[in-house]
Design an enzyme around this catalytic site. Structure first.
Site, PDB file in Angstrom:
ATOM      1  N   LYS A 178      38.351  47.058  37.586  1.00 17.99           N
ATOM      2  CA  LYS A 178      37.876  45.496  37.823  1.00 17.99           C
ATOM      3  C   LYS A 178      35.934  46.197  37.847  1.00 17.99           C
ATOM      4  CE  LYS A 178      40.933  42.579  37.685  1.00 17.99           C
ATOM      5  NZ  LYS A 178      41.716  42.929  37.217  1.00 17.99           N
TER       6      LYS A 178
HETATM    7  C1  LIG Z   1      41.957  37.418  34.785  1.00 14.54           C
HETATM    8  C2  LIG Z   1      43.181  37.720  36.088  1.00 14.54           C
HETATM    9  N1  LIG Z   1      43.414  37.006  37.254  1.00 14.54           N
HETATM   10  C3  LIG Z   1      44.121  38.117  38.830  1.00 14.54           C
HETATM   11  C4  LIG Z   1      43.538  38.972  38.656  1.00 14.54           C
HETATM   12  C5  LIG Z   1      44.566  39.707  40.191  1.00 14.54           C
HETATM   13  O1  LIG Z   1      43.757  40.358  40.618  1.00 14.54           O
HETATM   14  P1  LIG Z   1      44.382  41.751  41.467  1.00 14.54           P
HETATM   15  O2  LIG Z   1      44.371  42.705  40.583  1.00 14.54           O
HETATM   16  O3  LIG Z   1      43.642  41.843  42.588  1.00 14.54           O
HETATM   17  O4  LIG Z   1      45.692  40.832  42.080  1.00 14.54           O
HETATM   18  C6  LIG Z   1      43.254  39.626  37.144  1.00 14.54           C
HETATM   19  C7  LIG Z   1      43.433  41.806  37.889  1.00 14.54           C
HETATM   20  O5  LIG Z   1      43.772  42.464  36.766  1.00 14.54           O
HETATM   21  C8  LIG Z   1      43.316  39.327  36.710  1.00 14.54           C
HETATM   22  O6  LIG Z   1      42.218  39.794  35.795  1.00 14.54           O
END
Ligand SMILES: Cc1ncc(COP(=O)(O)O)c(C=O)c1O
Length: 380
Positions: A178
């Protein structure tokens, strides 16, 4: 994907301080600071740090009281986590197509709203905002809360504001891919004090952190779970936040280099970006209507070691057409998913996302952009 590119001594020093001061155990000093600084950056009243973006979405839905029998509308192009959070609170995901912006097709939204709809989750995929004004207008008409999934667009803007304060709740991720990273981590932002308190309680087994009592005698009103983050994650997050403006600036320079080259190519379209949105520019996405040409371009890109970002290299994890396991309870088959998401398939299969790296020399980006352009031109 810049956050991880910029991890250096500043994060290391901040983490070492935790060990030097023996503050490894959860005491919240750095977590509180990270929350405060994140809220200030975004322009939101409250921010609650949690263990991941997935947890952030789940907590938001839980605290809105969403449960079995309720429906939550989201879009077909997202990371699977959005759908997992919906089904994990027991609700039914109602997934609608994306359009040429590769985000929620607003034209489909209203006809999917029923009496059971309890939330709408627009996802700002790959740095570009969903049509927030239109989505919020429809949501308001039906009095349905909007929970943004902004895991992929920290740093983008909506008009003069940061993207993520236009809706009731916004969820963020700091995983390794991210804009800024804490290794793993997430945040929930809102201007609603009551909701922010519920988020805090839910992430911490229901603890109200009542100042009148020691933690062992703390009060509670809901049960929760352990979705806390750590001082280590927060220490890294505080340092990464300091680098966010740089990331946004450097992304843009490289994006413009690609854009200039790509716009010279006939029959090539850049991803549509909503008027009010200044995107994060952490990748550039183009499409060509002729699917055969796209396939040939992809083969050539792979030969030249030019990588793509999720579209298409990890599309199976980002497109609901492939998630028959999520739709098992609804008894929606693979074949039905194919049909349901024909429109999304049309746009996604014809698109290619090229990642942008903030530490890459501008000269190198220019060279890559020209190489990319040559490859595309040889097929169109
Ligand atoms: C659009 C989206 N939603 C939710 C998530 C979930 O985040 P995390 O990996 O921190 O759980 C991600 C992560 O890849 C994402 O790209």
């Amino acid at each position: 994907m810049p956050g991880y590119e910029l991890i250096n001594n500043s994060e290391k020093k901040a983490v070492n301080e935790i060990f030097d001061n023996k503050e490894l155990f959860y005491n919240g000093k750095r977590v509180k600071k990270f929350e405060k600084e994140f809220a200030r950056y975004i322009g939101s009243k409250y921010a609650v740090a949690v263990s991941s973006g997935t947890a952030a979405i789940k907590i938001a839905l839980k605290c809105l009281g969403i449960k079995a029998g309720d429906e939550v509308i989201t879009q077909s192009f997202t990371f699977i986590a959005t759908l997992e959070a919906i089904v994990d609170v027991g609700a039914t995901p109602i997934v609608i197509n994306v359009d040429d912006s590769l985000n929620m097709d607003v034209k489909e939204l209203e006809k999917h709203i029923t009496k059971k709809t309890k939330a709408i989750i627009p996802v700002h995929m790959l740095g570009v905002a969903a049509e927030m004004s239109k989505i919020n207008k429809i949501a308001k008409k039906f009095k349905i809360p909007v929970v943004d999934d902004n895991c992929e667009a920290l740093g983008a803007k909506w008009g003069k504001d940061k993207l993520g304060i236009q809706s009731d709740i916004c969820t963020w991720s700091f995983d390794n891919g991210k804009t800024i990273t804490t290794g793993e981590g997430g945040m929930i932002t809102t201007n609603n004090k009551d909701l922010s308190m519920l988020f805090r309680e839910y992430r911490d087994h229901g603890h109200q952190n009542n100042p009148k009592f020691p933690r062992g005698r703390d009060t509670h009103r809901i049960y929760g779970f352990n979705f806390r983050t750590t001082e280590i994650n927060a220490a890294i997050g505080i340092e990464q936040l300091k680098k966010l403006n740089f990331i946004v600036r450097e992304n843009k320079k490289r994006y413009n280099i690609y854009k200039k080259e790509l716009l010279k190519i006939k029959h090539l379209k850049l991803r549509r970006i909503p008027k009010a949105n200044i995107p994060l520019c952490d990748c550039i996405i183009f499409s060509i209507d002729d699917l055969n040409k796209i396939k040939k371009i992809l083969i050539e890109l792979s030969k030249k070691n030019i990588i793509t970002k999720n579209v298409p290299d990890a599309i199976e994890w980002h497109f609901a057409k492939y998630w028959d396991h999520i739709f098992k309870e609804q008894k929606i088959s693979k074949q039905q998913l194919e049909t349901k998401f024909l429109k999304s398939s049309y746009y996604l299969e014809r698109s290619i996302a090229i990642p942008i790296f903030v530490k890459e020399e501008l000269k190198q980006t220019t060279k890559k952009a020209r190489e990319l352009s040559q490859i595309i031109k040889s097929f169109v």
